[in-house]
Design an enzyme around this catalytic site. Structure first.
Site, PDB file in Angstrom:
ATOM      1  N   ARG A 120       2.179  -5.500   3.722  1.00  0.00           N
ATOM      2  CA  ARG A 120       3.281  -4.677   3.222  1.00  0.00           C
ATOM      3  C   ARG A 120       4.272  -4.305   4.322  1.00  0.00           C
ATOM      4  O   ARG A 120       5.203  -3.537   4.059  1.00  0.00           O
ATOM      5  CB  ARG A 120       2.708  -3.431   2.544  1.00  0.00           C
TER       6      ARG A 120
ATOM      7  N   ASP B 239      -6.149   9.667  -7.105  1.00  0.00           N
ATOM      8  CA  ASP B 239      -4.862   9.881  -7.776  1.00  0.00           C
ATOM      9  C   ASP B 239      -5.087  10.425  -9.197  1.00  0.00           C
ATOM     10  O   ASP B 239      -4.341  11.282  -9.679  1.00  0.00           O
ATOM     11  CB  ASP B 239      -4.070   8.567  -7.852  1.00  0.00           C
TER      12      ASP B 239
END
Ligand SMILES: Nc1ncnc2c1ncn2[C@@H]1O[C@H](COP(=O)(O)OP(=O)(O)OP(=O)(O)O)[C@@H](O)[C@H]1O
Ligand SMILES: O=C(O)C(=O)C[C@H](O)[C@H](O)CO
Length: 336
Positions: free
Chosen positions: A107, A278
């Site tokens: 990334r 999350d």
């Protein structure tokens, strides 16, 4: 419509080996969309909230797919912009028994990692909450500054700040970022922290040798003393018996000194644990926004996290009624 919650962070493509295989053991990869803060937004949207993502994606088919996947679950993506560049990827092989799961990031220099020109005053208009996580500041100087700017703007505008520690050592190492100095500036703006003793130790420069509930309680006390805006601190408590058998609980501390612990849940055959933190964060935020009592909202958050362990992919695709059914012990009968 309930209070608007905006989540700022990178959208990623997850490329995972099928089943429990090692990466490229057979020549195929499954694709899911992820990103810690987007995972929270999807959960909140599924619970019926007005949830938005602020992000920057690549202006190509991969960026479009990521945005479309958020829309599919009802997330407001009007503030996701597309620019020339690349999408961040992560490769995942799920562990089993005594072999841990492994994440390989690809990334660096993504469209999101390069961007720091956000008009926070405009983007936060109408929001009640801003949710951030430790993933964005770990990516590089640009996103670290963007995250600090977002948190400060939110505080100026009276938007509550939620921050999930989500410590990613591999990302901090790629640019030798000063995690303590950067995270301290974000902790300082947070009303709600998802953090345990290890996250707090990084920020306060302490050593986190002890484990468990007492270690979190002690560290929470230090966090409330160091950060006057902080109102709530929540954390999951995880005991790992093997890679796919855990006991999960959670704790919630408030500035007024109250301490809450949820019951233990046994997770016997974990399908996918990515995104469970999350799911917890979204459940706790849902409870706060709905005005639930501390024990109730903590249990709801834990129930949401438990259900995420049953679902492949990063998103917690469960409705609030399903979480309620679990926490009120409605049983596991087939629903028909
Ligand atoms: N090396 C570390 N240094 C500081 N904090 C850490 C470290 N490792 C983990 N943590 C923190 O411990 C907490 C729990 O981490 P864990 O890996 O169990 O992830 P999670 O948040 O429950 O799940 P997920 O991020 O996959 O949704 C997180 O807040 C994380 O930031
Ligand atoms: O690890 C990251 O940076 C991600 O955002 C990918 C996953 O969606 C995230 O780890 C889940 O919390």
């Amino acid at each position: 419509m309930s209070q608007r919650i905006v989540c700022f962070g990178e959208l990623l493509l997850r490329l995972s080996a099928p089943g429990r295989e090692r990466l490229l053991q057979t020549p195929g990869l499954e694709v899911h969309i992820g990103g810690a803060e987007a995972n929270v937004a999807v959960s909140l949207a599924r619970f019926g909230h007005d949830a938005a993502v602020i992000s920057t994606v690549a202006d190509n088919a991969l960026g479009e797919a990521a945005v479309a996947e958020l829309r599919r679950y009802g997330v407001d993506t009007r503030h996701v912009r597309a620019v020339p560049g690349r999408m961040g990827l992560y490769f995942l092989s799920h562990g089993a028994l005594h072999r841990p799961s492994e994440v390989l990031y690809d990334r660096a220099d993504s469209a999101f990692a390069r961007a720091n020109d956000y008009d926070w005053e405009a983007l936060l208009q109408g929001a009640a909450w801003l949710h951030l996580s430790g993933v964005s500041p770990a990516l590089g100087a640009a996103t670290a500054q963007a995250t600090i700017d977002a948190a400060r703007a939110a505080r100026r505008l009276g938007v509550k700040v939620s921050f999930d520690g989500n410590f990613r050592g591999k990302l901090w190492q790629t640019w030798n970022g000063d995690a303590a100095a950067i995270l301290r500036q974000i902790f300082a703006e947070a009303d709600l922290l998802f953090a345990d003793h290890r996250d707090i130790a990084v920020v306060l420069g302490e050593s986190a040798r002890a484990e468990g509930e007492h270690a979190v309680a002690e560290a929470a006390g230090h966090a409330f003393a160091a950060f006057p805006h902080l109102q709530w601190l929540a954390s999951t408590l995880r005991t790992q018996h093997s890679v796919d058998r855990h006991t999960l609980s959670a704790v919630l501390a408030s500035r007024d000194g109250s301490w809450h612990r949820a019951p233990d849940y046994e997770l016997e055959t974990i399908v996918d644990r990515i995104g469970t933190g999350d799911a917890f964060a979204a459940g706790v935020m849902h409870g706060l926004v709905e005005g639930m009592k501390p024990d109730e909202l903590l249990h709801f958050g834990l129930g949401a996290a438990c259900l995420k362990h049953s679902l492949p992919g990063d998103f917690n695709l469960v409705a609030r009624e399903e979480v309620q059914a679990l926490v009120s012990q409605a049983g596991f009968h087939v629903r028909r």
